[in-house]
Scaffold this active site. Structure first.
Site: not given
Ligand code: IDP
Ligand code: MG
Length: 149
Positions: A9, A49, A102, A112, A115, A126
């Site tokens: 990212k 997303y 992470r 973070n 992805h 994807e």
């Molecule tokens: P993942 O990347 O571990 O699969 P997901 O729940 O799919 O996590 O969320 C996608 C991305 O959205 C996360 O990697 C993060 O960058 C962002 N994200 C998820 N939850 C939050 C939040 O509560 N606050 C801000 N960003 C978030």
């Molecule tokens: Mg995800």
């Protein structure tokens, strides 16, 4: 053979961590069958997303993922989706295990670093969103291990 889409990212790129992040997947034994540097536009970000549309962090997430170039990769291997996600660590870096990407390099959920697809179905969806079929270079097994076709 399972596939997963992995992104370094924008924060990973800006912090100069692309090589470090890619190396961890490589050393894990996942095979890189596609890779490119690209800027994600808003339309692609929203499709990628789509499951998060309507959530409070959605607009910020789209702004984040489109804010700088990313390295996009398709990785292949045994349980590629789960293997990549354990190498990444859980979504919130503050809770991610040391030794994971992470857990070693992040603190904020909204920054973070990486992805990885969350299911084999999304791995395919994807991968097709980011790569044309001719951009993927499958490996084939030989007596010496894995080599390019
Ligand atoms: P993942 O990347 O571990 O699969 P997901 O729940 O799919 O996590 O969320 C996608 C991305 O959205 C996360 O990697 C993060 O960058 C962002 N994200 C998820 N939850 C939050 C939040 O509560 N606050 C801000 N960003 C978030
Ligand atoms: Mg995800």
């Amino acid at each position: 053979m399972e596939r997963t889409l992995v992104l370094v990212k924008p924060d990973g790129m800006q912090r100069g961590l692309a090589g470090e992040i890619i190396a961890r997947f490589e050393r894990r034994g996942l095979r890189i069958i596609g890779m490119k540097l690209m800027r994600i536009d808003e339309a692609l970000a929203k499709r990628h997303y789509a499951e998060h549309e309507g959530k409070p962090f959605f607009a910020g997430l789209v702004a984040y993922i489109t804010s700088a170039p990313v390295v996009a990769m398709v990785l292949e291997g045994t349980d590629a989706v789960k293997s990549a996600r354990t190498t990444m660590g859980v979504t919130n870096p503050a809770e991610a295990a040391p030794g994971s990407i992470r857990g070693d390099f992040g603190l904020e959920r909204g920054r973070n670093l990486v992805h990885g697809s969350d299911s084999p179905e999304n791995g395919i969806r994807e991968s097709e969103l980011f790569f044309r079929p001719e951009e993927l270079v499958p490996w084939t097994r030989s007596v010496d291990g894995w080599v390019f076709e």
